[in-house]
Design a protein around this motif. Structure first.
Motif, PDB file in Angstrom:
ATOM      1  N   MET A 273       0.898  -1.298  -0.106  1.00  0.00           N
ATOM      2  CA  MET A 273       0.069   0.029  -0.131  1.00  0.00           C
ATOM      3  C   MET A 273       0.777   0.973  -0.052  1.00  0.00           C
ATOM      4  O   MET A 273       0.535   2.119  -0.739  1.00  0.00           O
ATOM      5  CB  MET A 273      -1.060   0.019   1.189  1.00  0.00           C
ATOM      6  N   GLY A 274       2.121   1.267   0.736  1.00  0.00           N
ATOM      7  CA  GLY A 274       2.879   2.315   0.846  1.00  0.00           C
ATOM      8  C   GLY A 274       3.551   2.671  -0.681  1.00  0.00           C
ATOM      9  O   GLY A 274       3.657   3.764  -0.874  1.00  0.00           O
ATOM     10  N   TYR A 275       3.781   1.648  -1.361  1.00  0.00           N
ATOM     11  CA  TYR A 275       4.146   1.779  -2.793  1.00  0.00           C
ATOM     12  C   TYR A 275       3.231   2.288  -3.642  1.00  0.00           C
ATOM     13  O   TYR A 275       3.563   3.385  -4.346  1.00  0.00           O
ATOM     14  CB  TYR A 275       4.652   0.304  -3.476  1.00  0.00           C
ATOM     15  N   ASP A 276       1.915   1.978  -3.480  1.00  0.00           N
ATOM     16  CA  ASP A 276       0.814   2.246  -4.429  1.00  0.00           C
ATOM     17  C   ASP A 276       0.812   3.824  -4.054  1.00  0.00           C
ATOM     18  O   ASP A 276       0.172   4.686  -5.023  1.00  0.00           O
ATOM     19  CB  ASP A 276      -0.381   1.363  -4.202  1.00  0.00           C
ATOM     20  N   ILE A 277       0.657   4.248  -2.735  1.00  0.00           N
ATOM     21  CA  ILE A 277       0.273   5.499  -2.315  1.00  0.00           C
ATOM     22  C   ILE A 277       1.334   6.359  -2.957  1.00  0.00           C
ATOM     23  O   ILE A 277       0.882   7.497  -3.641  1.00  0.00           O
ATOM     24  CB  ILE A 277       0.264   5.676  -0.797  1.00  0.00           C
ATOM     25  N   THR A 278       2.634   5.946  -2.490  1.00  0.00           N
ATOM     26  CA  THR A 278       3.600   7.181  -3.190  1.00  0.00           C
ATOM     27  C   THR A 278       3.569   7.359  -4.681  1.00  0.00           C
ATOM     28  O   THR A 278       3.797   8.331  -5.092  1.00  0.00           O
ATOM     29  CB  THR A 278       4.991   6.587  -2.827  1.00  0.00           C
ATOM     30  N   LYS A 279       3.613   6.336  -5.411  1.00  0.00           N
ATOM     31  CA  LYS A 279       3.754   6.101  -6.818  1.00  0.00           C
ATOM     32  C   LYS A 279       2.192   6.876  -7.434  1.00  0.00           C
ATOM     33  O   LYS A 279       2.581   8.021  -8.315  1.00  0.00           O
ATOM     34  CB  LYS A 279       3.222   4.761  -7.464  1.00  0.00           C
ATOM     35  N   ALA A 280       1.122   6.799  -6.743  1.00  0.00           N
ATOM     36  CA  ALA A 280      -0.182   7.631  -7.252  1.00  0.00           C
ATOM     37  C   ALA A 280       0.249   9.032  -6.907  1.00  0.00           C
ATOM     38  O   ALA A 280      -0.088  10.056  -8.137  1.00  0.00           O
ATOM     39  CB  ALA A 280      -1.297   7.356  -6.264  1.00  0.00           C
ATOM     40  N   ALA A 303      11.631  14.985  -1.940  1.00  0.00           N
ATOM     41  CA  ALA A 303      10.491  14.128  -1.013  1.00  0.00           C
ATOM     42  C   ALA A 303      11.262  13.339   0.156  1.00  0.00           C
ATOM     43  O   ALA A 303      10.801  12.778   1.092  1.00  0.00           O
ATOM     44  CB  ALA A 303      10.024  13.112  -1.894  1.00  0.00           C
ATOM     45  N   LYS A 304      12.797  13.369   0.303  1.00  0.00           N
ATOM     46  CA  LYS A 304      13.238  12.670   1.481  1.00  0.00           C
ATOM     47  C   LYS A 304      14.048  13.802   2.353  1.00  0.00           C
ATOM     48  O   LYS A 304      14.736  13.462   3.233  1.00  0.00           O
ATOM     49  CB  LYS A 304      14.230  11.556   0.823  1.00  0.00           C
ATOM     50  N   ASN A 305      13.787  14.968   1.913  1.00  0.00           N
ATOM     51  CA  ASN A 305      14.408  16.247   2.673  1.00  0.00           C
ATOM     52  C   ASN A 305      13.791  16.279   3.983  1.00  0.00           C
ATOM     53  O   ASN A 305      12.753  16.311   4.247  1.00  0.00           O
ATOM     54  CB  ASN A 305      14.369  17.444   1.911  1.00  0.00           C
ATOM     55  N   GLY A 306      14.721  16.307   4.978  1.00  0.00           N
ATOM     56  CA  GLY A 306      14.338  16.366   6.563  1.00  0.00           C
ATOM     57  C   GLY A 306      13.584  14.922   6.792  1.00  0.00           C
ATOM     58  O   GLY A 306      12.765  15.235   7.773  1.00  0.00           O
ATOM     59  N   MET A 307      13.526  13.811   6.357  1.00  0.00           N
ATOM     60  CA  MET A 307      12.823  12.872   6.886  1.00  0.00           C
ATOM     61  C   MET A 307      13.283  12.398   8.225  1.00  0.00           C
ATOM     62  O   MET A 307      14.388  12.043   8.377  1.00  0.00           O
ATOM     63  CB  MET A 307      13.315  11.546   5.580  1.00  0.00           C
ATOM     64  N   SER A 308      12.564  12.492   9.040  1.00  0.00           N
ATOM     65  CA  SER A 308      12.781  12.349  10.441  1.00  0.00           C
ATOM     66  C   SER A 308      12.549  11.144  11.113  1.00  0.00           C
ATOM     67  O   SER A 308      12.423  10.989  12.532  1.00  0.00           O
ATOM     68  CB  SER A 308      12.046  13.729  11.160  1.00  0.00           C
ATOM     69  N   LEU A 309      11.888  10.050  10.460  1.00  0.00           N
ATOM     70  CA  LEU A 309      11.551   8.626  10.993  1.00  0.00           C
ATOM     71  C   LEU A 309      11.666   7.743   9.799  1.00  0.00           C
ATOM     72  O   LEU A 309      11.957   7.932   8.749  1.00  0.00           O
ATOM     73  CB  LEU A 309      10.396   8.570  11.330  1.00  0.00           C
ATOM     74  N   PRO A 310      11.674   6.441  10.191  1.00  0.00           N
ATOM     75  CA  PRO A 310      12.054   5.444   9.263  1.00  0.00           C
ATOM     76  C   PRO A 310      10.888   5.424   8.282  1.00  0.00           C
ATOM     77  O   PRO A 310       9.752   5.776   8.678  1.00  0.00           O
ATOM     78  CB  PRO A 310      11.968   4.104  10.059  1.00  0.00           C
ATOM     79  N   GLY A 314       7.744   0.369   1.144  1.00  0.00           N
ATOM     80  CA  GLY A 314       6.963   0.640  -0.128  1.00  0.00           C
ATOM     81  C   GLY A 314       7.395   1.983  -0.657  1.00  0.00           C
ATOM     82  O   GLY A 314       7.700   2.090  -1.898  1.00  0.00           O
ATOM     83  N   ALA A 315       7.297   3.037   0.270  1.00  0.00           N
ATOM     84  CA  ALA A 315       7.674   4.364  -0.398  1.00  0.00           C
ATOM     85  C   ALA A 315       9.240   4.132  -0.562  1.00  0.00           C
ATOM     86  O   ALA A 315       9.578   5.112  -1.619  1.00  0.00           O
ATOM     87  CB  ALA A 315       7.491   5.304   0.822  1.00  0.00           C
ATOM     88  N   GLU A 316       9.890   3.848   0.243  1.00  0.00           N
ATOM     89  CA  GLU A 316      11.425   3.501   0.136  1.00  0.00           C
ATOM     90  C   GLU A 316      11.641   3.077  -1.392  1.00  0.00           C
ATOM     91  O   GLU A 316      12.619   3.331  -1.980  1.00  0.00           O
ATOM     92  CB  GLU A 316      11.913   2.787   1.213  1.00  0.00           C
ATOM     93  N   LYS A 317      11.007   1.807  -1.708  1.00  0.00           N
ATOM     94  CA  LYS A 317      11.349   1.005  -2.936  1.00  0.00           C
ATOM     95  C   LYS A 317      10.780   1.955  -4.085  1.00  0.00           C
ATOM     96  O   LYS A 317      11.645   1.959  -5.064  1.00  0.00           O
ATOM     97  CB  LYS A 317      10.435   0.183  -2.945  1.00  0.00           C
ATOM     98  N   PHE A 318       9.689   2.801  -3.980  1.00  0.00           N
ATOM     99  CA  PHE A 318       9.417   3.929  -5.036  1.00  0.00           C
ATOM    100  C   PHE A 318      10.569   4.753  -5.587  1.00  0.00           C
ATOM    101  O   PHE A 318      10.862   5.015  -6.567  1.00  0.00           O
ATOM    102  CB  PHE A 318       8.153   4.415  -4.770  1.00  0.00           C
ATOM    103  N   PHE A 319      11.027   5.641  -4.330  1.00  0.00           N
ATOM    104  CA  PHE A 319      12.000   6.486  -4.494  1.00  0.00           C
ATOM    105  C   PHE A 319      13.191   5.840  -4.899  1.00  0.00           C
ATOM    106  O   PHE A 319      14.409   6.593  -5.623  1.00  0.00           O
ATOM    107  CB  PHE A 319      12.293   7.085  -3.313  1.00  0.00           C
ATOM    108  N   ALA A 320      13.766   4.698  -4.909  1.00  0.00           N
ATOM    109  CA  ALA A 320      14.745   3.875  -5.353  1.00  0.00           C
ATOM    110  C   ALA A 320      14.703   3.285  -6.705  1.00  0.00           C
ATOM    111  O   ALA A 320      15.451   2.811  -7.412  1.00  0.00           O
ATOM    112  CB  ALA A 320      15.275   2.621  -4.280  1.00  0.00           C
ATOM    113  N   GLY A 321      13.549   3.470  -7.321  1.00  0.00           N
ATOM    114  CA  GLY A 321      13.093   3.441  -8.551  1.00  0.00           C
ATOM    115  C   GLY A 321      12.937   1.873  -8.792  1.00  0.00           C
ATOM    116  O   GLY A 321      13.385   1.197 -10.041  1.00  0.00           O
ATOM    117  N   LYS A 322      12.438   1.004  -7.862  1.00  0.00           N
ATOM    118  CA  LYS A 322      12.526  -0.385  -7.973  1.00  0.00           C
ATOM    119  C   LYS A 322      11.003  -0.614  -8.447  1.00  0.00           C
ATOM    120  O   LYS A 322      10.247  -0.003  -7.982  1.00  0.00           O
ATOM    121  CB  LYS A 322      12.692  -0.843  -6.658  1.00  0.00           C
TER     122      LYS A 322
END
Length: 322
Positions: A273-280, A303-310, A314-322
């Motif tokens: 779900m995290g991947y789908d949300i981020t991609k959308a 989108a990762k500037n100031g990321m203050s928590l893990p 799925g979001a991480e996967k999206f930004f990694a281009g996977k």
């Protein structure tokens, strides 16, 4: 009616019942596949609410079976508490407030919140130190002995003020601190009852524009070296430059620091779900830009500037281009 006819009627009725059961079963499967997502935002007059509404629309359009809805809330601190108790699944929150929650500090002291996940940083909310040009103050280093509206007691603004002043070696022992909301601080500044008023908000900020319309103002810069030290200690800060001319009558670019408005998920949002949300979201930035002016500052590159928590996996996967 003879026996043969009765048997035929019974068989037809049984077939109808069986078909209805099949249809009910299919409907149940569809209902189970439906994805319900509650999004916490902020007050209806603020920025979080229209951005959250646009995100809900995007998710409903792009994710099969999605039923997302945005709701007005008390904003960052309230949203963290609602994510913690599961009454919402996704929320817009300042990244410094999220940092306090996951580390159990400031307003979450001894109340550490587990299970929060970062989806993306959205846009900057800048720490603005406002004074009148008539005060003669040009640097934060000059605030010792001054009357400073530091934000409402226990607020995120007050924490920002305290942390940034400390980076200049200034504590509340060195100033006449006044715990005023920015609306109160702005009035006090116009009336000459404080020398500096502090707020954290996206620029241009309406209340600061109001001051500028009546009095020549100055924004005080956060020096680059100080900002570096601050970011090393508090990773939720990012560097910002407020462009010259942002406020009428003040034509200097002002270096400063910002916290980020970010999208945070609770435990209910899994990797898929995290991947789908981020991609959308990042495939429909034009819709967010149409919802509010700050939407123009939402970019994949930041989108990762100031990321203050893990981050959500799925979001991480999206930004990694996977």
């Amino acid at each position: 009616m003879n026996i043969s006819t009765v048997k035929k009627v019974f068989a037809a009725g049984a077939a109808l019942v069986f078909s209805a059961a099949l249809l009910t079963g299919c409907g149940g499967d569809n209902a189970a596949a439906k994805k319900f997502l509650n999004i916490g935002t902020g007050g209806t007059a603020g920025t979080y609410y229209p951005i959250g509404g646009a995100i809900a629309e995007v998710l409903n359009k792009d994710i099969q079976g999605m039923n997302a809805s945005a709701q007005s809330t008390g904003a960052s601190v309230a949203n963290i508490n609602m994510l913690a108790d599961g009454s919402i699944d996704l929320a817009t929150v300042q990244n410094d407030i999220t940092y306090y929650a996951v580390n159990g500090t400031e307003m979450f002291k001894d109340k550490k919140v587990e299970g929060l996940q970062g989806i993306a940083s959205l846009y900057p909310e800048t720490c603005q130190f406002v004074t009148l040009q008539s005060s003669g103050i040009k640097s934060l280093a000059e605030l010792k002995g001054k009357r400073v509206a530091v934000g409402a007691a226990g607020s995120g603004v007050e924490a920002n003020a305290r942390q940034i002043l400390a980076a200049y070696g200034i504590t509340y022992d060195d100033i006449d601190e006044q715990f005023l909301s920015f609306a109160e601080g702005a009035s006090a500044l116009k009336d000459g009852n404080v020398d500096v008023a502090i707020l954290t908000a996206g620029y241009p900020t309406a209340s600061v524009q109001d001051i500028a319309s009546q009095n020549p103002l100055r924004l005080l810069p956060v020096d680059d070296a100080v900002a570096d030290g601050l970011i090393a200690k508090y990773p939720f800060y990012t560097k910002t430059v407020i462009p010259a001319g942002t406020y009428a009558g003040f034509n200097e670019a002002v270096p400063g620091v910002s916290v980020m408005a970010m999208l945070v998920a609770g435990k209910t949002v899994d990797e898929s779900m995290g991947y789908d949300i981020t991609k959308a979201i990042f495939s429909n930035l034009d819709r967010l830009q149409a919802a509010h002016a700050v939407g123009k500052q939402i970019m994949k590159d930041t989108a990762k500037n100031g990321m203050s928590l893990p981050m959500n996996a799925g979001a991480e996967k999206f930004f990694a281009g996977k």
